[in-house]
Write an enzyme that holds these catalytic residues in place. Structure first.
Site, mmCIF file in Angstrom:
data_model
loop_
_atom_site.group_PDB
_atom_site.id
_atom_site.type_symbol
_atom_site.label_atom_id
_atom_site.label_comp_id
_atom_site.label_asym_id
_atom_site.label_seq_id
_atom_site.Cartn_x
_atom_site.Cartn_y
_atom_site.Cartn_z
ATOM 1 N N HIS A 95 113.266 23.224 51.952
ATOM 2 C CA HIS A 95 113.684 23.742 53.253
ATOM 3 C C HIS A 95 113.346 25.218 53.402
ATOM 4 O O HIS A 95 113.859 25.892 54.299
ATOM 5 C CB HIS A 95 115.194 23.582 53.433
ATOM 6 C CG HIS A 95 115.698 22.206 53.167
ATOM 7 N ND1 HIS A 95 115.220 21.114 53.847
ATOM 8 C CD2 HIS A 95 116.617 21.743 52.296
ATOM 9 C CE1 HIS A 95 115.846 20.018 53.401
ATOM 10 N NE2 HIS A 95 116.686 20.374 52.453
ATOM 11 N N HIS A 136 115.260 15.991 55.726
ATOM 12 C CA HIS A 136 114.942 15.431 54.412
ATOM 13 C C HIS A 136 113.894 14.339 54.501
ATOM 14 O O HIS A 136 113.856 13.440 53.677
ATOM 15 C CB HIS A 136 116.207 14.894 53.741
ATOM 16 C CG HIS A 136 117.184 15.962 53.415
ATOM 17 N ND1 HIS A 136 118.149 16.363 54.304
ATOM 18 C CD2 HIS A 136 117.320 16.749 52.323
ATOM 19 C CE1 HIS A 136 118.861 17.346 53.749
ATOM 20 N NE2 HIS A 136 118.373 17.597 52.567
#
Ligand SMILES: Nc1ncnc2c1ncn2[C@@H]1O[C@H](COP(=O)(O)OP(=O)(O)O)[C@@H](O)[C@H]1O
Ligand SMILES: Nc1ncnc2c1ncn2[C@@H]1O[C@H](COP(=O)(O)OP(=O)(O)O)[C@@H](O)[C@H]1O
Ligand SMILES: [Mg+2]
Ligand SMILES: [Mg+2]
Ligand SMILES: [Mg+2]
Ligand SMILES: [Mg+2]
Lengths: 331, 210, 331, 210
Positions: free
Chosen positions: A56, A218
């Protein structure tokens, strides 16, 4: 899969080594696997710790520094950190005034952070947890895992970080973080799947004329698959989703138009233009904005919108100086 | 369960997880984030390494050590959950309880931590019927009980397919989670299947196949 | 092709509208198509103007602000701006002390900027041009178009911008820019092709196990196609290319590890780790570094290395305060 | 060349460029940055629009206006280069020169600006032989001269294929630029081919086909 990696098993450790080399202002513990501000924590300051799976970036390690996080613990790609690691980061951030954990609401993150908090507690360390669950693509219910934590994490970390920097006590810092989360709503759209180093292939197949609507960060598929459409219609879709879930009133807004990793900045700005037009004609007032790749999902092409209904105090804390690798102003 | 059997179990699980990692990961990619196989492989490889340096010990120590290793190496949802399973097994055996008691404690621990119930489309859907089946067949001996547990778990996996997930990442998909088996339930069934194999005596075959 | 756009013909204008909405501290002229600092230029300050095709964001508009550019003129995607536009930006940046044009060495950019400079000259406006040609993948020769301008553009704009901010005269600002360019070398590797909105398909086909070595920032193929390899070997390849072309001595280095747009930050940090290890063991000294997506090529997955052999004065100017959308420190 | 012919030429070029934009862009993608067709389409569409609002004027005015429009709308390498071509044509005609003189001035202007010579694999490889062929055939009349120029340009395009580029973006490819025709040479041949068509009388057909 083509990536700048050596071995999927070593990606996180080797990326951390790179962060260490690039940022002498940070202390990177390659053994315990966390990133903290260099130097001892300022006595009496509440510590702010976050963490979550890698992939991320710049979240979370890129937000360590004055005015934001004291420490970040990156787990394996898309996998929450483990309790030992979180505990080590918590200790590194503790200066006697307690530590706030900013935790994105995923089963794994919640469990590992709460186990770490228990360990910290038996060490006599006070920990408060701020749970971030801003993704309105997911139905909220006490019977499910609830909503995911996504873009609002940045806002929570910035604003709680500013308050901690000012010397506010543990409860106040945690309360500010929770308030930001409550006031925030996010929604994301993906144009492509992403590829984790370990899986070595895209997480899902998406035809050339379709998009995934309501995705997380994700690489998971979204709530629905829809036909590709012009930017202005996608903007309407995300604005609508956010507005329906958390109606926007006359409050000053902080708006984040965030790239999921593979989308050029040019397109993000174009989307921000569309979104600000839509919000404007709905009577909303954008007081602050941020456009860029901040809370990403590896190489996924896509974007998310986060809207936080702020107030003067939250704006003041948003504007407060911050000096981290990925977010920097006023300092 | 004695120390040798416990070691054989964990060793064989590590091997099986290595062999099945891609399949578990693919299942997780369909309704989660595609890392379940990788997570378990990392964890059980670390557990085997930790056991290598473990002094002669009891079965409870072996399983307890496996639990703490999973907890500190896996992360994600499955790290704490499987960590809890093996820590509960280890603790129960060390305190003189039976393996059936250990399984019951494992189920309680996982449900305490994860708040999932049967039907939520999680590993509970495999673990819960397996625990009941083991207890029911415990009188027939370790091997028979383990086989009963493994079969019940496998049945539990199949039952997850039509479910809409209410816990874990798959819950984010809503309706779209329907039609896929749960990865964690699948790995639970795998772990219990290996248990049935090692208790039935296939242990040396597996052990030496390394 | 899936992109957040409405119509390929309007991408640049609509992205500019988004920049205008996101950055009240900038003045965006949608008609003349340039971005300048808000407010009149500071009397007596040398103006710094750059520009080039869109698709390299944040370059150039993201570098407009105190300590860096006064104005940027973005052309169509991968197409240099036109003379009128450059002239308008030059006028906006002029405060009576002359204007420096930072021009990347491409035929189109050079011709359009030089036509604009002629027009400015007939207006009585003094213009100096700094040509950036740092890409050592291209052979240098007076018989060809010469080397391309790539990553060093950021360094030139930062350092010349700092000097201009201090009040240095036209010649000195231009000389500093030229010095940075001379001292810099870049080399890039692509893992995928990029897709322009107008072409709607990738610029080249690249098999799953091959990479393009020595690419520029316009989606063109590189000097050669090679087999994919581990990060540490790619790092060795780019370090070697840069070192061979411009040998690195004991000077303090400014090192930019730049993403071409589609590569996750995690991988860029990993590459920086490898590169700093290689440079370190060759006895080189990295004094400053920057890791991120700064000079991009739309959605291309890839990275470039830029090494500038600096000195104390260049480091001082590098460290000077800068406050732009994409580069910000000390201010 | 009279005003009507000049207008017909530019209009027909805009149409042809629109039809051929993808092909020109593909050629540019192979050895450049894949925008040549898009650039020219934007430019000639703007030129046609500019001519629409141009008062009755001379052929020189029409071509000159086309040149300034290309210069201010195209950008990149081809904007200044084709801007120069049409401005030179316009200026020469306005000053009473012949079309052959105009072409010669255009070539000089492009070479002055771009510093390319024949063999560098640029539009010069089409323009230079075309200018010579036009001059040589000028005695045979406008239509024949234009046809000779177009044919020479087309031949020039073919000659660029085996060349290694020394100018423009294709030069960055080194050896790899070999085996592809130059996009700018290709568009030059196209523009001259349209000239041959309109001067030979196909102008109305094309014009009304819009
Ligand atoms: N609340 C829960 N209770 C029980 N099991 C759960 C729960 N949440 C998730 N799981 C199990 O964890 C599995 C996913 O594990 P894994 O992929 O390793 O972790 P993550 O979801 O963090 O990536 C799911 O398939 C499910 O069986
Ligand atoms: N120095 C030069 N002299 C003449 N023609 C050139 C020169 N450089 C480039 N060209 C021509 O310009 C063409 C490319 O135009 P275009 O793609 O529109 O611009 P850009 O290269 O800026 O993207 C080339 O195919 C070549 O014919
Ligand atoms: Mg995970
Ligand atoms: Mg998972
Ligand atoms: Mg171009
Ligand atoms: Mg081109």
């Amino acid at each position: 899969m083509k990536k700048f990696i050596n071995d999927p098993a070593n990606v996180v450790r080797e990326a951390l080594a790179g962060i260490a080399a690039a940022h002498p202002e940070l202390r990177v513990d390659l053994e315990a696997q966390f990133v903290a501000r260099a130097g001892a924590p300022r006595p009496g300051k509440v510590g702010l710790v976050s963490g979550g799976g890698c992939g991320h970036e710049p979240l979370h390690a890129g937000f360590v520094g004055p005015g934001m996080l004291d420490a970040a613990c990156p787990g394996e790609v898309f996998t929450s950190p483990v309790p030992d690691q979180i505990l080590a980061a918590t200790r590194a951030a503790d200066a006697g005034a307690g530590v706030v954990h900013v935790v994105k609401n995923y089963t794994g993150d919640v469990m590992n952070f709460s186990l770490a908090a228990e360990l910290a507690d038996s060490d006599g360390l006070r920990v408060e947890t701020v749970l971030v669950d801003d993704d309105v693509a997911v139905e909220d219910s006490t019977w499910t895992a609830g909503r995911r934590g996504t873009g609002a994490t940045l806002l929570v970390e910035k604003i709680a970080g500013a308050l901690a920097e000012e010397g506010a006590p543990l409860g106040a810092v945690a309360a500010a973080g929770r308030l930001v989360n409550e006031r925030s709503a996010s929604f994301a759209v993906a144009l492509t799947a992403c590829t984790t180093p370990a899986a070595a292939k895209p997480g899902f197949d998406l035809p050339g004329d379709e998009i995934e609507v309501g995705v997380g960060i994700h690489g998971e598929p979204g709530r629905s698959r829809q036909k590709m459409r012009p930017a202005r219609e996608i903007a309407a879709l995300v604005v609508d989703a956010v507005q329906t879930a958390k109606p926007i009133g006359p409050e000053p807004l902080i708006v984040l138009v965030n790239g999921l990793g593979g989308t050029p900045l040019m397109e993000l700005y174009l989307m921000f233009g569309e979104i600000s037009r839509l919000l404007g004609s709905a009577g909303a007032r954008i007081a602050r904005s941020l456009v860029g790749n901040y809370v990403t999902s590896l190489d996924m092409a896509g974007m998310s919108l986060t809207v936080c209904r702020a107030d003067d105090e939250l704006l003041r804390l948003w504007d407060a100086p911050v000096r981290t690798p990925a977010l920097r102003w006023g300092a | 369960m004695d120390e040798a059997l416990a070691r054989a179990w964990i060793t064989a699980v590590a091997e099986a997880v290595r062999a099945e990692a891609d399949r578990l990961t693919d299942l997780d990619a369909a309704i989660g984030d595609g890392d379940h196989g990788v997570n378990l492989r990392r964890g059980f490889d670390a557990a085997v390494a930790a056991l290598d340096s473990l002094e002669p010990a009891t079965a409870g120590d072996v399983l307890g050590k496996t639990g703490t290793t999973l907890l500190s190496k896996v992360g994600g949802a499955s790290g704490p959950l499987y960590g809890t399973v093996f820590r509960a097994l280890g603790k129960t055996l060390r305190q003189g309880g039976s393996f059936a008691d250990g399984l019951r404690a494992a189920l309680d621990g996982v449900q305490h931590l994860g708040k999932a119930v049967v039907g939520d489309k999680t590993m509970i859907d495999a673990l819960s019927p397996a625990v009941a089946a083991y207890a029911a067949a415990a009188g027939a001996g370790e091997a028979a009980a383990a086989r009963a547990a493994a079969d019940a778990a496998a049945e539990g996996v199949r039952a997850t397919v039509p479910l809409r997930a209410r816990k874990g990442r798959a819950s984010y998909l809503g309706e779209r989670s329907i039609g896929h088996p749960d990865p964690g339930a699948t790995s639970t069934a795998l772990i219990l299947d290996i248990l049935a194999e090692v208790t039935s005596g296939d242990v040396t075959a597996r052990g030496s196949a390394r």
